[in-house]
Scaffold this motif. Structure first.
Motif, short mmCIF file in Angstrom:
data_model
loop_
_atom_site.label_atom_id
_atom_site.label_comp_id
_atom_site.label_asym_id
_atom_site.label_seq_id
_atom_site.Cartn_x
_atom_site.Cartn_y
_atom_site.Cartn_z
N TRP A 1 0.44 -0.75 -0.10
CA TRP A 1 0.12 -0.12 0.10
C TRP A 1 0.85 1.63 0.03
CZ3 TRP A 1 -3.20 -2.49 3.87
CH2 TRP A 1 -4.56 -3.32 3.48
N ALA A 2 2.30 1.23 0.59
CA ALA A 2 3.10 2.09 0.58
C ALA A 2 3.17 2.86 -0.92
CB ALA A 2 4.42 2.15 1.56
N ILE A 3 3.52 1.63 -1.31
CA ILE A 3 4.45 1.95 -2.96
C ILE A 3 2.86 2.29 -3.71
CG2 ILE A 3 4.39 0.15 -5.16
CD1 ILE A 3 6.32 -1.74 -3.81
N ALA A 4 1.98 1.44 -3.26
CA ALA A 4 0.89 2.16 -4.77
C ALA A 4 0.60 3.42 -4.18
CB ALA A 4 -0.22 1.00 -3.94
N TRP A 5 0.62 3.80 -3.26
CA TRP A 5 0.63 4.65 -2.55
C TRP A 5 1.25 6.12 -3.42
CZ3 TRP A 5 -2.23 6.88 2.20
CH2 TRP A 5 -2.12 8.17 2.91
N VAL A 6 2.49 5.68 -3.78
CA VAL A 6 3.53 6.97 -4.10
C VAL A 6 3.17 6.61 -6.07
CG1 VAL A 6 6.20 6.66 -4.96
CG2 VAL A 6 5.16 6.28 -2.13
N ALA A 7 2.67 5.41 -6.08
CA ALA A 7 2.35 5.14 -7.48
C ALA A 7 1.04 5.93 -8.19
CB ALA A 7 2.72 3.87 -8.21
N HIS A 8 0.36 5.97 -7.03
CA HIS A 8 -1.31 6.17 -7.43
C HIS A 8 -1.70 6.77 -8.30
CE1 HIS A 8 -5.32 6.37 -6.77
NE2 HIS A 8 -5.29 7.80 -6.33
N PRO B 1 -5.15 7.62 -1.91
CA PRO B 1 -4.51 7.92 -0.57
C PRO B 1 -5.18 9.05 0.17
CG PRO B 1 -3.09 8.32 -2.26
CD PRO B 1 -4.92 8.50 -3.63
N THR B 2 -6.00 7.86 1.03
CA THR B 2 -6.11 8.13 2.57
C THR B 2 -6.58 7.91 3.57
OG1 THR B 2 -8.17 6.53 2.78
CG2 THR B 2 -8.73 8.47 0.90
N ARG B 3 -6.47 8.72 4.24
CA ARG B 3 -6.63 8.47 6.32
C ARG B 3 -7.39 6.63 6.15
NH1 ARG B 3 -4.21 11.44 9.11
NH2 ARG B 3 -4.58 13.87 8.73
N PHE B 4 -8.08 6.51 5.85
CA PHE B 4 -8.40 4.91 5.88
C PHE B 4 -7.57 3.66 5.31
CE2 PHE B 4 -10.58 1.12 3.91
CZ PHE B 4 -11.03 0.66 5.08
N THR B 5 -6.48 4.40 4.41
CA THR B 5 -5.33 3.37 3.35
C THR B 5 -4.18 3.37 4.27
OG1 THR B 5 -5.62 4.22 1.19
CG2 THR B 5 -3.38 3.63 1.60
N TYR C 1 -0.29 8.03 8.81
CA TYR C 1 -1.18 7.90 9.04
C TYR C 1 -1.47 10.46 9.75
CZ TYR C 1 -5.51 9.33 11.30
OH TYR C 1 -6.98 9.42 12.46
N ARG C 2 -0.11 10.27 10.26
CA ARG C 2 -0.07 11.37 11.33
C ARG C 2 0.05 13.04 9.77
NH1 ARG C 2 3.19 12.24 16.31
NH2 ARG C 2 2.76 14.34 15.57
N GLU C 3 0.78 12.70 8.58
CA GLU C 3 1.35 13.44 8.01
C GLU C 3 0.91 13.15 6.29
OE1 GLU C 3 5.78 12.52 7.31
OE2 GLU C 3 6.08 12.38 9.96
N MET C 4 0.59 11.81 5.76
CA MET C 4 -0.48 11.69 5.33
C MET C 4 0.13 12.48 3.35
SD MET C 4 -3.27 10.18 5.89
CE MET C 4 -4.58 9.96 4.50
N ASN C 5 1.12 12.18 3.08
CA ASN C 5 1.96 12.51 2.35
C ASN C 5 2.84 11.37 1.63
OD1 ASN C 5 4.48 12.04 3.60
ND2 ASN C 5 4.16 14.64 4.55
#
Length: 320
Positions: A213-220, A237-241, A288-292
């Motif tokens: 999910w970290a990879i998918a977040w970066v390559a969304h 990419p949301t807080r749920f993720t 979760y805190r930084e969301m980036n």
């Protein structure tokens, strides 16, 4: 003129070899096979490093994993072509036909699965059907279920986590020829639980969620362009993720204690796993805190470091 022809031929051969390295996703395949080999060595009845058997396991594992990746690239030819990170892959770029990729996949997968059964048989069995069938099932699940499912629903990540973790169990079964978690393995006159293979499977299974999910977040952006649905939330990419990543990282803590609890390894590796798992939780909370994307990259790179540290710690602290 002869020298020119030889140079041209050498260049062509080197390019073809490079294309096949890309086709099998060599770095990814190597990581997968590394897990398989470490888990093979963690089996209680493997008491010494037999480099020939390790080499055979490496070759078989690379053939099976390479086969799955070749099918993946043949199936995703068009979607790979629209993503920046995959556009230069040989099938997507047109340097290799889909037929060539499928032909390689069939040959490599068949040879790899056969090697798993033939070379890792026990004295009581003429063929290790458990290791061979598990390998074939893993290949099928990745290539024909997970691959097309990525465009349909994010549950693909859950489905893909099974073939992603099965190499751990395959390595164990290659050594023991036993798949039953309630069975026992006899080594050095002692009985050991056969649950070890399933515990190693569980460790790698859970690890994949914050990792992927970290990879998918970066390559969304790239994934969305190709129509892939790989994050648990439809809105990207949301807080749920991020919460999902935290949840699976927390689950890794009790599972990381199981190798010690079942007598596979000692207390030193147990504490190493606890620290590594807490670190993964910490990085997931930061996301979760930084969301980036920067925080997602921290989770991604932490997960890359996590797996070799954990597996090598378990092997170094193995109770023989």
């Amino acid at each position: 003129m002869t020298g020119t022809v030889k140079t041209s031929t050498s260049f062509s051969l080197a390019s073809k070899v490079k294309d096949y390295f890309q086709l099998i996703k060599f770095t990814l395949s190597f990581t997968v096979v590394f897990s398989c080999i470490i888990c093979y060595l963690l089996a209680p009845n493997v008491v010494e490093f037999d480099w020939w058997m390790i080499f055979l396991l490496f070759v078989a594992g690379m053939l099976i994993t390479g086969s799955a990746n070749a099918i993946n690239q043949a199936v995703e030819k068009d979607t790979d072509a629209v993503m920046k990170r995959t556009a230069t892959r040989p099938v997507a770029d047109g340097r290799m036909s889909q037929q060539e990729a499928y032909t390689f996949a069939i040959l490599a997968g068949t040879v790899g699965v056969f090697m798993m059964g033939w070379f890792f048989k026990s004295d009581e069995n003429a063929f290790n059907w458990n290791a061979a069938l598990l390998s074939a099932f893993s290949l099928f699940l990745y290539a024909f279920i997970y691959t097309p499912l990525k465009k349909i629903n994010s549950i693909a990540v859950l489905v893909g986590a099974f073939p992603g973790a099965l190499p751990c169990l395959i390595g164990w079964v290659a050594a023991t020829n036993m798949i039953d978690p309630l069975g026992t393995v006899v080594a050095n006159g002692k009985q050991f639980s056969n649950a070890g293979g399933w515990i190693l499977f569980a460790i790698q299974f859970l690890w994949q969620f914050p990792h992927f999910w970290a990879i998918a977040w970066v390559a969304h952006g790239d994934y969305s362009k190709a129509g892939f649905k790989l994050l648990p939330a439809d809105k990207g990419p949301t807080r749920f993720t991020a919460v999902q990543g935290i949840m699976y990282s927390v689950l890794m803590i009790p599972v990381g204690i199981l190798p010690f609890y079942f007598g596979m390894t000692g207390m030193v590796s147990m504490w190493i796993l606890v620290v590594c798992n807490l670190f993964m939780v910490f990085q997931s909370i930061r996301l979760y805190r930084e969301m980036n994307a920067k925080a997602a990259r921290r989770v991604m790179f932490s997960s890359y470091i996590y797996l070799p540290i954990v597996l090598l710690a378990l092997l170094a602290d193995k109770i023989r």
